[in-house]
Scaffold this motif. Structure first.
Motif, PDB file in Angstrom:
ATOM      1  N   ARG A   1      29.347  34.657  20.612  1.00  0.00           N
ATOM      2  CA  ARG A   1      28.704  36.642  19.739  1.00  0.00           C
ATOM      3  C   ARG A   1      30.002  37.704  20.723  1.00  0.00           C
ATOM      4  NH1 ARG A   1      27.431  39.357  24.109  1.00  0.00           N
ATOM      5  NH2 ARG A   1      27.003  38.885  26.059  1.00  0.00           N
ATOM      6  N   MET A   2      29.352  38.756  19.237  1.00  0.00           N
ATOM      7  CA  MET A   2      30.452  39.890  19.828  1.00  0.00           C
ATOM      8  C   MET A   2      29.553  40.665  21.461  1.00  0.00           C
ATOM      9  SD  MET A   2      30.644  42.292  16.484  1.00  0.00           S
ATOM     10  CE  MET A   2      32.218  43.440  17.110  1.00  0.00           C
ATOM     11  N   ALA A   3      30.484  41.253  22.135  1.00  0.00           N
ATOM     12  CA  ALA A   3      30.420  42.439  23.295  1.00  0.00           C
ATOM     13  C   ALA A   3      28.865  42.875  23.008  1.00  0.00           C
ATOM     14  CB  ALA A   3      30.818  42.734  23.770  1.00  0.00           C
ATOM     15  N   TYR A   4      27.766  43.332  24.339  1.00  0.00           N
ATOM     16  CA  TYR A   4      26.909  44.679  23.803  1.00  0.00           C
ATOM     17  C   TYR A   4      28.207  45.896  24.417  1.00  0.00           C
ATOM     18  CZ  TYR A   4      23.416  40.458  23.890  1.00  0.00           C
ATOM     19  OH  TYR A   4      23.629  39.451  22.712  1.00  0.00           O
TER      20      TYR A   4
ATOM     21  N   PRO B   1      38.534  45.343  26.808  1.00  0.00           N
ATOM     22  CA  PRO B   1      37.330  45.236  26.071  1.00  0.00           C
ATOM     23  C   PRO B   1      37.155  43.856  24.684  1.00  0.00           C
ATOM     24  CG  PRO B   1      37.262  46.878  26.466  1.00  0.00           C
ATOM     25  CD  PRO B   1      38.665  46.129  26.615  1.00  0.00           C
ATOM     26  N   GLY B   2      36.354  43.400  24.511  1.00  0.00           N
ATOM     27  CA  GLY B   2      36.473  42.467  23.175  1.00  0.00           C
ATOM     28  C   GLY B   2      36.015  43.345  22.456  1.00  0.00           C
ATOM     29  N   GLY B   3      35.282  42.447  21.179  1.00  0.00           N
ATOM     30  CA  GLY B   3      35.127  43.574  20.110  1.00  0.00           C
ATOM     31  C   GLY B   3      33.465  43.345  20.675  1.00  0.00           C
ATOM     32  N   VAL B   4      33.124  45.197  20.693  1.00  0.00           N
ATOM     33  CA  VAL B   4      31.431  45.252  21.191  1.00  0.00           C
ATOM     34  C   VAL B   4      30.909  45.929  18.663  1.00  0.00           C
ATOM     35  CG1 VAL B   4      30.266  47.164  22.113  1.00  0.00           C
ATOM     36  CG2 VAL B   4      32.995  46.147  23.065  1.00  0.00           C
ATOM     37  N   PHE B   5      30.012  44.914  18.959  1.00  0.00           N
ATOM     38  CA  PHE B   5      28.690  45.638  18.586  1.00  0.00           C
ATOM     39  C   PHE B   5      28.217  46.819  18.171  1.00  0.00           C
ATOM     40  CE2 PHE B   5      24.464  45.497  16.411  1.00  0.00           C
ATOM     41  CZ  PHE B   5      25.194  44.923  15.089  1.00  0.00           C
ATOM     42  N   ASN B   6      28.321  47.386  16.781  1.00  0.00           N
ATOM     43  CA  ASN B   6      27.945  48.827  16.298  1.00  0.00           C
ATOM     44  C   ASN B   6      27.967  48.663  15.175  1.00  0.00           C
ATOM     45  OD1 ASN B   6      27.997  51.596  16.600  1.00  0.00           O
ATOM     46  ND2 ASN B   6      30.258  51.843  16.802  1.00  0.00           N
TER      47      ASN B   6
ATOM     48  N   ILE C   1      39.878  41.362  31.884  1.00  0.00           N
ATOM     49  CA  ILE C   1      39.818  40.872  30.496  1.00  0.00           C
ATOM     50  C   ILE C   1      37.993  40.429  30.211  1.00  0.00           C
ATOM     51  CG2 ILE C   1      40.481  39.804  28.084  1.00  0.00           C
ATOM     52  CD1 ILE C   1      42.838  38.777  29.892  1.00  0.00           C
ATOM     53  N   VAL C   2      37.310  42.110  29.407  1.00  0.00           N
ATOM     54  CA  VAL C   2      36.038  41.203  29.070  1.00  0.00           C
ATOM     55  C   VAL C   2      35.973  41.004  27.707  1.00  0.00           C
ATOM     56  CG1 VAL C   2      33.502  42.166  29.893  1.00  0.00           C
ATOM     57  CG2 VAL C   2      35.931  42.621  31.065  1.00  0.00           C
ATOM     58  N   ASP C   3      36.177  40.094  27.592  1.00  0.00           N
ATOM     59  CA  ASP C   3      36.292  39.307  25.775  1.00  0.00           C
ATOM     60  C   ASP C   3      35.246  38.149  25.505  1.00  0.00           C
ATOM     61  OD1 ASP C   3      37.672  37.322  26.897  1.00  0.00           O
ATOM     62  OD2 ASP C   3      39.179  37.691  25.205  1.00  0.00           O
ATOM     63  N   GLY C   4      34.499  37.310  26.010  1.00  0.00           N
ATOM     64  CA  GLY C   4      33.805  36.646  26.286  1.00  0.00           C
ATOM     65  C   GLY C   4      34.607  34.580  25.893  1.00  0.00           C
ATOM     66  N   GLY C   5      35.597  35.509  26.140  1.00  0.00           N
ATOM     67  CA  GLY C   5      36.653  34.207  25.978  1.00  0.00           C
ATOM     68  C   GLY C   5      36.981  34.360  24.827  1.00  0.00           C
ATOM     69  N   TRP C   6      37.263  35.535  23.744  1.00  0.00           N
ATOM     70  CA  TRP C   6      38.080  34.926  22.488  1.00  0.00           C
ATOM     71  C   TRP C   6      39.355  34.973  23.079  1.00  0.00           C
ATOM     72  CZ3 TRP C   6      38.157  38.073  17.801  1.00  0.00           C
ATOM     73  CH2 TRP C   6      39.429  38.008  17.320  1.00  0.00           C
TER      74      TRP C   6
END
Ligand SMILES: NC(=O)c1ccc[n+]([C@@H]2O[C@H](COP(=O)([O-])OP(=O)(O)OC[C@H]3O[C@@H](n4cnc5c(N)ncnc54)[C@H](O)[C@@H]3O)[C@@H](O)[C@H]2O)c1
Length: 277
Positions: free
Chosen positions: A241-244, A218-223, A269-274
């Motif tokens: 954006r950050m990941a949900y 994962p990429g960074g998840v918003f928390n 890889i689930v990173d929004g294209g990071w």
């Protein structure tokens, strides 16, 4: 060998009669994984050091018509891991899916060791502790689950890596104007890269045994990150954006189910294209 389709699309993702153990199942992503697997009709074992939070996730699943148990596990302790697998077999008599999600991640929590993670001064005890949770923990859980899966004739292991398993942290993200420089500590990318090594090692090791082993990065998840961090982080992703916290559920259910019957040794890889920039 036949080339006929064996499943209709919804059946591909159906986990009825399968049992999933999620370590770190009380965590931000861990709890999401438990709910998602339950939605696909798996029975769930929520295993976490934080017993109360794990019980809360199990209660929620059971209240909504699913089947879950929770237990306290310390993934660094071989006996505790053995007890987790024993309890799973006692409750459900199978172990089909192991999700290794338990990990230490400082997430820039100022309480984490009370220091800024300067590499040259990084305490050895924290380094060792992190390696034992993030890496040895996954090793012990794969060992214990592997024994059951071999005897059962198959299974699926999913290991949580990170974008920091494939790229180095851009430390500029963690600096705040007017504050002492802070850093993502070395243990995080080191252990997340190690997880990918364990994943490909085991995928190959279990050749011919019907045990598939894959990773999610994962990429960074918003928390609740501060605005400046969110802005700087988001600018580094193609999706802006950050990941949900539910962004990883599709990859999880794909890897846990027959939809990925021909996938092993992979890292999704689930990173929004990071990582493409
Ligand atoms: N959240 C993110 O932004 C992010 C990004 C990339 C990768 N990841 C990875 O995804 C996985 C899940 O992340 P998360 O956000 O749910 O993390 P989290 O910090 O919210 O949860 C981790 C869980 O692991 C448990 N844990 C810690 N030590 C343990 C031990 N010794 N034995 C058993 N359980 C223990 C904690 O109690 C906690 O519930 C982790 O491997 C993490 O490194 C997360």
């Amino acid at each position: 060998m036949s080339d006929t389709h064996k499943h209709k699309l919804p059946q591909l993702f159906d986990l009825t009669d399968r049992v999933a153990v999620v370590t770190g199942g009380a965590g931000l992503l861990g709890a999401e994984f438990c709910h998602t697997l339950a939605e696909a009709c798996a029975r769930i074992v929520i295993a976490d050091l934080d017993e109360a939070s794990a019980a809360h996730v199990a209660d929620d699943i059971n209240r909504h018509g699913g089947s879950a148990i929770s237990l306290r596990v310390d993934v660094t302790d071989r006996q505790s891991v053995a007890a987790m697998v024993e309890a799973t077999m006692k409750a459900y008599d199978r172990l089909d899916i192991l999700v290794n999600s338990a990990a230490l991640d400082p997430k820039f929590d100022p309480q984490h060791g009370g220091h800024t993670n300067v590499f040259e001064d990084y305490p050895l005890d924290l380094w060792n502790r992190a390696l034992s949770v993030n890496l040895t923990g996954a090793f012990l859980c794969c060992q214990a689950a592997g024994r059951v899966m071999l005897a059962q004739g198959g299974g699926v292991m999913i290991n949580m890596s990170s974008i920091y398993g494939i790229t180095a942290p851009d430390q500029r993200l963690y600096q705040k104007p007017g504050e002492e420089p802070a850093y993502k500590p070395a243990y995080y990318p080191v252990t997340k890269t190690g997880i990918l090594g364990l994943t490909t090692y085991l995928a190959a090791y279990y050749a011919g045994k019907n045990i598939r082993v894959n990773a999610i990065s994962p990429g960074g998840v918003f928390n609740g990150h501060d605005e400046a961090f969110v802005k700087a982080y988001s600018a580094k992703t193609v999706m802006g954006r950050m990941a949900y916290k539910d962004d990883m559920n599709g990859a999880l259910i794909f890897l846990a189910s027959d939809a990925s019957a021909y996938v092993t040794g992979a890292n999704i890889i689930v990173d929004g294209g990071w990582s493409v920039w």
